[in-house]
Design a protein around this motif. Structure first.
Motif, PDB file in Angstrom:
ATOM      1  N   GLN A 118       0.844  -1.196   0.000  1.00 12.38           N
ATOM      2  CA  GLN A 118       0.000   0.000   0.000  1.00 12.38           C
ATOM      3  C   GLN A 118       0.878   1.245   0.000  1.00 12.38           C
ATOM      4  N   VAL A 119       1.586   1.468  -1.105  1.00 10.96           N
ATOM      5  CA  VAL A 119       2.426   2.656  -1.238  1.00 10.96           C
ATOM      6  C   VAL A 119       1.552   3.803  -1.735  1.00 10.96           C
ATOM      7  N   LYS A 120       1.453   4.856  -0.928  1.00  9.68           N
ATOM      8  CA  LYS A 120       0.622   6.004  -1.299  1.00  9.68           C
ATOM      9  C   LYS A 120       1.457   7.202  -1.727  1.00  9.68           C
ATOM     10  N   MET A 121       2.743   7.202  -1.353  1.00  7.63           N
ATOM     11  CA  MET A 121       3.586   8.365  -1.613  1.00  7.63           C
ATOM     12  C   MET A 121       5.004   7.891  -1.930  1.00  7.63           C
ATOM     13  N   ILE A 122       5.631   8.535  -2.920  1.00  7.93           N
ATOM     14  CA  ILE A 122       7.035   8.314  -3.228  1.00  7.93           C
ATOM     15  C   ILE A 122       7.792   9.600  -2.910  1.00  7.93           C
ATOM     16  N   ILE A 123       8.754   9.516  -1.988  1.00 10.04           N
ATOM     17  CA  ILE A 123       9.579  10.673  -1.636  1.00 10.04           C
ATOM     18  C   ILE A 123      10.819  10.660  -2.524  1.00 10.04           C
ATOM     19  N   VAL A 124      11.035  11.769  -3.230  1.00  5.13           N
ATOM     20  CA  VAL A 124      12.145  11.870  -4.187  1.00  5.13           C
ATOM     21  C   VAL A 124      13.105  12.958  -3.698  1.00  5.13           C
ATOM     22  N   PRO A 125      14.227  12.591  -3.078  1.00  3.57           N
ATOM     23  CA  PRO A 125      15.195  13.609  -2.622  1.00  3.57           C
ATOM     24  C   PRO A 125      15.883  14.292  -3.801  1.00  3.57           C
ATOM     25  N   THR A 126      16.121  15.570  -3.682  1.00  4.14           N
ATOM     26  CA  THR A 126      16.834  16.276  -4.755  1.00  4.14           C
ATOM     27  C   THR A 126      18.274  15.780  -4.879  1.00  4.14           C
ATOM     28  N   SER A 127      18.801  15.161  -3.827  1.00  2.00           N
ATOM     29  CA  SER A 127      20.193  14.704  -3.847  1.00  2.00           C
ATOM     30  C   SER A 127      20.428  13.528  -4.788  1.00  2.00           C
ATOM     31  N   ILE A 128      19.365  12.838  -5.224  1.00  2.00           N
ATOM     32  CA  ILE A 128      19.572  11.681  -6.107  1.00  2.00           C
ATOM     33  C   ILE A 128      19.531  12.068  -7.588  1.00  2.00           C
ATOM     34  N   PHE A 129      19.240  13.336  -7.872  1.00  4.83           N
ATOM     35  CA  PHE A 129      19.178  13.767  -9.269  1.00  4.83           C
ATOM     36  C   PHE A 129      20.588  13.945  -9.836  1.00  4.83           C
ATOM     37  N   LEU A 130      20.721  13.617 -11.111  1.00  8.30           N
ATOM     38  CA  LEU A 130      21.931  13.895 -11.867  1.00  8.30           C
ATOM     39  C   LEU A 130      21.739  15.210 -12.633  1.00  8.30           C
ATOM     40  N   THR A 131      22.790  15.680 -13.266  1.00  8.31           N
ATOM     41  CA  THR A 131      22.694  16.896 -14.072  1.00  8.31           C
ATOM     42  C   THR A 131      23.021  16.551 -15.521  1.00  8.31           C
ATOM     43  N   ARG A 141       0.240   3.024 -10.267  1.00  6.20           N
ATOM     44  CA  ARG A 141      -0.485   2.754  -9.028  1.00  6.20           C
ATOM     45  C   ARG A 141      -1.016   4.019  -8.373  1.00  6.20           C
ATOM     46  N   ASN A 142      -1.007   5.133  -9.117  1.00  2.00           N
ATOM     47  CA  ASN A 142      -1.627   6.389  -8.674  1.00  2.00           C
ATOM     48  C   ASN A 142      -1.072   6.904  -7.353  1.00  2.00           C
ATOM     49  N   VAL A 143       0.246   6.902  -7.232  1.00  5.15           N
ATOM     50  CA  VAL A 143       0.858   7.445  -6.019  1.00  5.15           C
ATOM     51  C   VAL A 143       1.111   8.945  -6.189  1.00  5.15           C
ATOM     52  N   ASP A 144       1.272   9.644  -5.050  1.00 11.88           N
ATOM     53  CA  ASP A 144       1.722  11.028  -5.064  1.00 11.88           C
ATOM     54  C   ASP A 144       3.244  11.045  -4.990  1.00 11.88           C
ATOM     55  N   LEU A 145       3.857  12.066  -5.576  1.00 13.18           N
ATOM     56  CA  LEU A 145       5.306  12.271  -5.470  1.00 13.18           C
ATOM     57  C   LEU A 145       5.566  13.445  -4.541  1.00 13.18           C
ATOM     58  N   VAL A 146       6.636  13.355  -3.753  1.00 18.64           N
ATOM     59  CA  VAL A 146       7.014  14.431  -2.836  1.00 18.64           C
ATOM     60  C   VAL A 146       8.507  14.699  -2.991  1.00 18.64           C
ATOM     61  N   LEU A 147       8.851  15.933  -3.302  1.00 18.91           N
ATOM     62  CA  LEU A 147      10.246  16.330  -3.409  1.00 18.91           C
ATOM     63  C   LEU A 147      10.769  16.764  -2.046  1.00 18.91           C
ATOM     64  N   SER A 148      11.933  16.260  -1.682  1.00 18.14           N
ATOM     65  CA  SER A 148      12.541  16.646  -0.406  1.00 18.14           C
ATOM     66  C   SER A 148      13.948  17.165  -0.653  1.00 18.14           C
ATOM     67  N   GLY A 149      14.455  17.956   0.279  1.00 21.20           N
ATOM     68  CA  GLY A 149      15.807  18.489   0.158  1.00 21.20           C
ATOM     69  C   GLY A 149      15.832  19.859  -0.505  1.00 21.20           C
ATOM     70  N   ARG A 150      16.990  20.489  -0.423  1.00 16.79           N
ATOM     71  CA  ARG A 150      17.137  21.836  -1.011  1.00 16.79           C
ATOM     72  C   ARG A 150      17.317  21.735  -2.521  1.00 16.79           C
TER      73      ARG A 150
END
Length: 605
Positions: free
Chosen positions: A197-210, A232-241
């Protein structure tokens, strides 16, 4: 694709809530995850001193509408409910209750917990205590894909989540906020989370490449994981600066780009999408008459009738090859003719084979018979087809058939009484040379894990629905071991006396720790010769959507350690007036027998 995914922003500290909410709009976001209390505002409840100052901001800071639609409340990160220090545990429990009460007061639809300890029995107990008291609030447990403090740790974050939800008895308001990490687990682990039952995916800015243009992008593997959960219709949440230009907007736009360019559904998947994880009671074909709309859905299948037509064609060619029969007029009886697709397929097969045939179209549904009689006139079937309104078990034809054609199969093969119906109808066949299409069908089952389907059944809040089988297009699920065959029915049936009761025992090897929530049932039908139709995963008829798998639920999910075996027993029971299934799990733990004597669900004869 013009639709969008809901994206939020995880804020660790919020001096001004209005500024945060205004920034959401500028960054094309939909909601914010706000701390319910300032993250440094530790409270020591052992100190009895009464303080006048508030422990958090006023609910008047935002409107009730904003709290209830644009905010998820984050519990304090310092909560340590499994601390070895009794005072820390006590303060954490009281703070947890205080913050949950506040979230309920301001109408937050959900709260996000901090990441629990790997072993967290007191965290789970305290969570359950609050879950039972505040039933309108969704509790999302923050779990990383990989333990960031020790990526090489042998413990799996899924094990922690499974411990928490097991203590909480798989509560309907408990779900996962899954945090992506730089290091990623294997694909099998990702698929395991896809069944939760995953309702949200937290995506840290630190894992992004350039990329070469200076914009943030995700690795191919991170993109693939998001594609799993986009479905699966989850929400995404960005975390970090923000680590790139234009504050958070470039991250939001990139995630929306990924969502809108996710893999397209095939035609059959697009047809099936409204039925994903939707429970349907199997048809009772002898008790109920199908509606025109139901027939229309089945007739849209692009595979089934093509295969039936090929089976009839091959059968006619084999009959014509028998000595002295090439010029014979062969009799085809279509039992359960519905609105005529099998009649049409049989006539087209005869034309392809160069065979002379006469067809009986038999159905007990008086409304379907109206359609068949109209088709006899409009499609030029006069002299080729006779329409008969009768139950196949009561029909006494003047001639015997060379071929008996039917589509009485259910999702488990025999669960819509195909054996009983065809055993009665086989008296129509010529002895020795008459052929049934299908000639045989085999039922199979496999253990599955699906938190979504378990909650769907559990929502009825009774034992009866756990002892009922369902037709389901399973989506958020994971098959835990290869399917195994249960039993086979052959037609015509030459047993004396005929006994359609069955019993089978299965031992499924489990390769990784999992949670058993039930079984999936399948069938593989041999129409004629090498022509099959199948929903068995290993022999599936690609593009066919007339049948979805059968869900066989269990009341209480069972933890399966890696290397164990699931031993399951299933019975097909038959009496004069009904047929039903009973099933039980006996290893790794013994559960209750389900549907004893058909007390919750049966198929009427």
């Amino acid at each position: 694709m013009g639709d969008v995914v809901r994206i939020g922003r995880l804020q660790t500290c919020v001096p001004d809530a209005h500024t945060v909410m205004d920034a959401l709009r500028g960054n094309e976001m939909h909601f914010a995850v706000l701390p319910l209390v300032h993250p440094r505002a530790r409270r020591e409840f052992a100190n009895k001193t009464v303080r006048d100052e508030p422990f958090t901001r006023s609910d008047l800071t935002l409107s009730s509408h904003a709290w209830s639609t644009n905010v998820v409340g984050a519990l304090s990160p310092w909560l340590n409910l499994d601390s070895p220090c009794a005072r820390v545990r006590t303060d954490s429990e009281k703070a947890l209750k205080q913050e949950v009460m506040w979230a309920q007061h301001i109408s937050c639809p959900a709260v996000l917990t901090p990441i629990p300890a790997k072993k967290c029995p007191n965290f789970a107990r305290a969570l359950y205590s609050n879950l039972t008291g505040y039933t309108n609030t969704q509790f999302m447990v923050r779990i990383p894909l990989v333990w960031t403090d020790d990526p090489e740790a042998s413990s799996d974050p899924w094990e922690t989540w499974n411990d928490v939800r097991s203590v909480c008895e798989h509560h309907a308001c408990l779900s996962v906020a899954l945090e992506l990490t730089s290091d990623l687990p294997d694909q099998d682990t990702v698929e395991q989370w896809g069944a939760e039952q995953v309702k949200m995916i937290i995506v840290p800015t630190s894992i992004f490449l350039t990329n070469a243009s200076g914009f943030p992008v995700l690795s191919k593997r991170h993109q693939a994981i998001l594609n799993v959960f986009f479905a699966r219709n989850v929400d995404l949440v960005l975390s970090g600066r923000p680590r790139h230009q234009s504050d958070m907007l470039v991250y939001t736009q990139y995630l929306q780009h990924l969502y809108q360019n996710r893999p397209q559904l095939s035609d059959s998947e697009a047809f099936e999408q409204p039925y994903w994880d939707y429970l349907q009671i199997p048809l009772q074909p002898l008790a109920d008459n199908l509606e025109s709309q139901t027939y229309e859905v089945f007739e849209r299948d692009p595979v089934k009738y093509v295969n039936y037509q090929e089976a009839v064609r091959l059968c006619l060619l084999d009959l014509m090859a028998q000595p002295g029969r090439k010029e014979e007029r062969f009799v085809i009886m279509v039992v359960g003719a519905g609105r005529g697709p099998l009649v049409r397929a049989s006539l087209q097969a005869a034309e392809q084979a160069g065979a002379n045939v006469f067809c009986y179209a038999l159905d007990k549904n008086p409304n379907a018979v109206v359609t068949l009689r109209n088709m006899r006139l409009t499609e030029g079937w006069v002299g080729k087809v006779e329409v008969v309104h009768s139950d196949m078990r009561a029909f006494h034809p003047d001639v015997l058939a060379d071929i008996l054609v039917s589509e009485l199969l259910g999702s488990f093969g025999d669960n819509e009484l195909s054996p009983e119906c065809l055993d009665g109808a086989q008296s129509f066949l010529k002895p020795g040379t008459g052929v049934s299409i299908p000639q045989s069908y085999t039922s199979a089952m496999a253990p599955i894990s699906s938190a979504k389907l378990h909650q769907e059944v559990k929502s009825y809040n009774d034992v009866k629905h756990f002892e009922t089988t369902y037709v389901v297009k399973m989506h958020a699920h994971r098959v835990l071991s290869r399917p195994q065959d249960c039993w086979t029915f052959d037609h015509p049936n030459h047993e004396t006396p005929i006994d359609n009761a069955r019993y089978s025992v299965h031992r499924f090897p489990i390769t990784r720790s999992s949670c058993l929530t039930g079984f999936a049932g399948y069938f593989d039908a041999k129409l004629y010769g090498d022509v099959h139709i199948s929903i068995h995963p290993e022999t599936f008829s690609t593009g066919m959507f007339s049948w979805f798998p059968l869900l066989i639920p269990i009341r209480t999910p069972i933890y399966l350690p890696a290397g164990c075996e699931v031993e399951a027993h299933i019975w097909r029971r038959v009496e004069d007036k009904k047929v039903w299934y009973e099933w039980v799990v006996t290893s790794p733990s013994v559960g209750p027998l389900n549907n004893l004597n058909g007390r919750s669900f049966s198929i009427g004869l």
